[in-house]
Motif scaffolding. Sequence first.
Motif, PDB file in Angstrom:
ATOM      1  N   ALA A 104      29.613  51.116  47.716  1.00  0.00           N
ATOM      2  CA  ALA A 104      28.781  51.825  46.750  1.00  0.00           C
ATOM      3  C   ALA A 104      29.382  53.157  46.301  1.00  0.00           C
ATOM      4  O   ALA A 104      29.034  53.657  45.230  1.00  0.00           O
ATOM      5  CB  ALA A 104      27.389  52.061  47.335  1.00  0.00           C
ATOM      6  N   ASP A 105      30.287  53.730  47.079  1.00  0.00           N
ATOM      7  CA  ASP A 105      30.816  55.034  46.657  1.00  0.00           C
ATOM      8  C   ASP A 105      32.128  54.913  45.891  1.00  0.00           C
ATOM      9  O   ASP A 105      32.810  55.906  45.678  1.00  0.00           O
ATOM     10  CB  ASP A 105      30.944  55.993  47.851  1.00  0.00           C
ATOM     11  CG  ASP A 105      31.879  55.460  48.919  1.00  0.00           C
ATOM     12  OD1 ASP A 105      32.253  54.279  48.850  1.00  0.00           O
ATOM     13  OD2 ASP A 105      32.232  56.239  49.826  1.00  0.00           O
ATOM     14  N   VAL A 106      32.481  53.703  45.461  1.00  0.00           N
ATOM     15  CA  VAL A 106      33.656  53.559  44.603  1.00  0.00           C
ATOM     16  C   VAL A 106      33.170  53.200  43.196  1.00  0.00           C
ATOM     17  O   VAL A 106      32.977  52.044  42.856  1.00  0.00           O
ATOM     18  CB  VAL A 106      34.638  52.496  45.140  1.00  0.00           C
ATOM     19  CG1 VAL A 106      35.855  52.395  44.228  1.00  0.00           C
ATOM     20  CG2 VAL A 106      35.073  52.862  46.558  1.00  0.00           C
TER      21      VAL A 106
ATOM     22  N   THR B 209      39.343  55.958  41.860  1.00  0.00           N
ATOM     23  CA  THR B 209      38.965  55.975  43.278  1.00  0.00           C
ATOM     24  C   THR B 209      39.343  54.654  43.934  1.00  0.00           C
ATOM     25  O   THR B 209      39.846  54.615  45.055  1.00  0.00           O
ATOM     26  CB  THR B 209      37.445  56.205  43.422  1.00  0.00           C
ATOM     27  OG1 THR B 209      37.082  57.321  42.614  1.00  0.00           O
ATOM     28  CG2 THR B 209      37.048  56.465  44.863  1.00  0.00           C
ATOM     29  N   HIS B 210      39.101  53.562  43.225  1.00  0.00           N
ATOM     30  CA  HIS B 210      39.434  52.240  43.762  1.00  0.00           C
ATOM     31  C   HIS B 210      40.925  52.152  44.077  1.00  0.00           C
ATOM     32  O   HIS B 210      41.316  51.702  45.155  1.00  0.00           O
ATOM     33  CB  HIS B 210      39.035  51.151  42.774  1.00  0.00           C
ATOM     34  CG  HIS B 210      39.574  49.805  43.126  1.00  0.00           C
ATOM     35  ND1 HIS B 210      39.106  49.076  44.206  1.00  0.00           N
ATOM     36  CD2 HIS B 210      40.575  49.064  42.580  1.00  0.00           C
ATOM     37  CE1 HIS B 210      39.787  47.937  44.294  1.00  0.00           C
ATOM     38  NE2 HIS B 210      40.690  47.911  43.328  1.00  0.00           N
ATOM     39  N   GLU B 211      41.772  52.578  43.138  1.00  0.00           N
ATOM     40  CA  GLU B 211      43.226  52.477  43.346  1.00  0.00           C
ATOM     41  C   GLU B 211      43.659  53.309  44.554  1.00  0.00           C
ATOM     42  O   GLU B 211      44.506  52.885  45.334  1.00  0.00           O
ATOM     43  CB  GLU B 211      43.978  52.919  42.085  1.00  0.00           C
ATOM     44  CG  GLU B 211      43.897  51.923  40.950  1.00  0.00           C
ATOM     45  CD  GLU B 211      44.379  50.526  41.371  1.00  0.00           C
ATOM     46  OE1 GLU B 211      45.401  50.413  42.072  1.00  0.00           O
ATOM     47  OE2 GLU B 211      43.707  49.535  41.021  1.00  0.00           O
ATOM     48  N   ARG B 212      43.077  54.492  44.678  1.00  0.00           N
ATOM     49  CA  ARG B 212      43.452  55.356  45.792  1.00  0.00           C
ATOM     50  C   ARG B 212      43.048  54.716  47.126  1.00  0.00           C
ATOM     51  O   ARG B 212      43.843  54.649  48.062  1.00  0.00           O
ATOM     52  CB  ARG B 212      42.763  56.726  45.621  1.00  0.00           C
ATOM     53  CG  ARG B 212      43.383  57.827  46.480  1.00  0.00           C
ATOM     54  CD  ARG B 212      42.799  59.196  46.175  1.00  0.00           C
ATOM     55  NE  ARG B 212      41.369  59.262  46.436  1.00  0.00           N
ATOM     56  CZ  ARG B 212      40.442  59.492  45.521  1.00  0.00           C
ATOM     57  NH1 ARG B 212      40.774  59.702  44.263  1.00  0.00           N
ATOM     58  NH2 ARG B 212      39.164  59.534  45.845  1.00  0.00           N
TER      59      ARG B 212
ATOM     60  N   LEU C 166      42.063  43.838  38.353  1.00  0.00           N
ATOM     61  CA  LEU C 166      41.806  44.589  39.572  1.00  0.00           C
ATOM     62  C   LEU C 166      42.492  43.895  40.736  1.00  0.00           C
ATOM     63  O   LEU C 166      42.474  42.670  40.809  1.00  0.00           O
ATOM     64  CB  LEU C 166      40.317  44.561  39.901  1.00  0.00           C
ATOM     65  CG  LEU C 166      39.399  45.684  39.491  1.00  0.00           C
ATOM     66  CD1 LEU C 166      38.067  45.489  40.187  1.00  0.00           C
ATOM     67  CD2 LEU C 166      39.978  47.045  39.789  1.00  0.00           C
ATOM     68  N   VAL C 167      43.055  44.667  41.630  1.00  0.00           N
ATOM     69  CA  VAL C 167      43.534  44.118  42.897  1.00  0.00           C
ATOM     70  C   VAL C 167      42.573  44.607  43.975  1.00  0.00           C
ATOM     71  O   VAL C 167      42.304  45.802  44.080  1.00  0.00           O
ATOM     72  CB  VAL C 167      44.972  44.574  43.200  1.00  0.00           C
ATOM     73  CG1 VAL C 167      45.424  44.017  44.547  1.00  0.00           C
ATOM     74  CG2 VAL C 167      45.913  44.128  42.086  1.00  0.00           C
TER      75      VAL C 167
ATOM     76  N   PRO D  47      34.543  47.179  44.653  1.00  0.00           N
ATOM     77  CA  PRO D  47      34.033  48.481  44.219  1.00  0.00           C
ATOM     78  C   PRO D  47      32.736  48.319  43.426  1.00  0.00           C
ATOM     79  O   PRO D  47      32.506  47.282  42.807  1.00  0.00           O
ATOM     80  CB  PRO D  47      35.159  49.017  43.326  1.00  0.00           C
ATOM     81  CG  PRO D  47      35.922  47.822  42.879  1.00  0.00           C
ATOM     82  CD  PRO D  47      35.794  46.799  43.970  1.00  0.00           C
ATOM     83  N   LEU D  48      31.929  49.364  43.462  1.00  0.00           N
ATOM     84  CA  LEU D  48      30.613  49.312  42.824  1.00  0.00           C
ATOM     85  C   LEU D  48      30.677  48.894  41.360  1.00  0.00           C
ATOM     86  O   LEU D  48      29.804  48.190  40.873  1.00  0.00           O
ATOM     87  CB  LEU D  48      29.950  50.697  42.924  1.00  0.00           C
ATOM     88  CG  LEU D  48      28.563  50.802  42.307  1.00  0.00           C
ATOM     89  CD1 LEU D  48      27.530  50.117  43.180  1.00  0.00           C
ATOM     90  CD2 LEU D  48      28.176  52.259  42.066  1.00  0.00           C
ATOM     91  N   PHE D  49      31.734  49.336  40.647  1.00  0.00           N
ATOM     92  CA  PHE D  49      31.733  49.139  39.189  1.00  0.00           C
ATOM     93  C   PHE D  49      32.032  47.702  38.770  1.00  0.00           C
ATOM     94  O   PHE D  49      31.832  47.333  37.616  1.00  0.00           O
ATOM     95  CB  PHE D  49      32.715  50.110  38.509  1.00  0.00           C
ATOM     96  CG  PHE D  49      34.161  49.927  38.908  1.00  0.00           C
ATOM     97  CD1 PHE D  49      34.954  48.970  38.295  1.00  0.00           C
ATOM     98  CD2 PHE D  49      34.726  50.730  39.888  1.00  0.00           C
ATOM     99  CE1 PHE D  49      36.280  48.816  38.663  1.00  0.00           C
ATOM    100  CE2 PHE D  49      36.059  50.586  40.261  1.00  0.00           C
ATOM    101  CZ  PHE D  49      36.838  49.618  39.647  1.00  0.00           C
ATOM    102  N   ALA D  50      32.534  46.851  39.673  1.00  0.00           N
ATOM    103  CA  ALA D  50      32.887  45.474  39.302  1.00  0.00           C
ATOM    104  C   ALA D  50      31.693  44.559  39.519  1.00  0.00           C
ATOM    105  O   ALA D  50      31.123  44.529  40.599  1.00  0.00           O
ATOM    106  CB  ALA D  50      34.085  44.999  40.126  1.00  0.00           C
ATOM    107  N   ALA D  51      31.313  43.815  38.485  1.00  0.00           N
ATOM    108  CA  ALA D  51      30.152  42.924  38.586  1.00  0.00           C
ATOM    109  C   ALA D  51      30.577  41.596  39.188  1.00  0.00           C
ATOM    110  O   ALA D  51      31.322  40.853  38.559  1.00  0.00           O
ATOM    111  CB  ALA D  51      29.531  42.714  37.214  1.00  0.00           C
TER     112      ALA D  51
END
Length: 204
Positions: free
Chosen positions: A32-34, A39-42, A76-77, A94-98
Amino acid sequence: MSHNGLPPPSPACLWRPYSSNPNRKGGTLIVADVGDRETHERRRCDPDGYRPVTCPACAHGKLHVHDYPERKVLLLVLVRYLCPACGATWRMLPLFAAPMLWRSWAVVEAETLGPRPPPAAPRVPERTACRWRARLRTAAVLLLGVLREHGDATIAAVAAAVGEVGTRLQLVVAHAAAVGVQIAQRLARLAALVHGLVPGVRLM
Ligand SMILES: [Zn+2]
């Protein structure tokens, strides 16, 4: 609304709790915090970046990086961890991917709840957008049961306010207002909440 005044039932594919398959080994964990790609890549490039503290299946404390599955549509990886104790693999999303919709939640939200994307933005095929809107018009009743049974007092109050004949869209709006969700995260936050309470259950 259908002829009896109730919203249409939600499609069966949205109700496949992990618990309904006793042979399942692992699954998806929504992080939830991505909330953005940077942020995801890091986090993805750090072996500990997404590592769960314990295995959700057996509570073993040392999960290994298993592989890096690719999602082609979102480019996305992801990272998958393996539990050496029980063999479960956990895909970190990550949160943003549905999940299952192959888009970012922000795109899905713009097409369904608005505000509509600017004319220059890459558009989703209208047939796809119509399917998303139709899903949000279906009954929320199964989700309401999840929120009442497993959610905290705030979440249970949201479920009560929407009521048994509410739609998923009404639930999204009520939840966002009650907990103060920002625009473009209204679908993402509720989807993550539901999946976190009963893994495998989908908002849309
Ligand atoms: Zn395990």
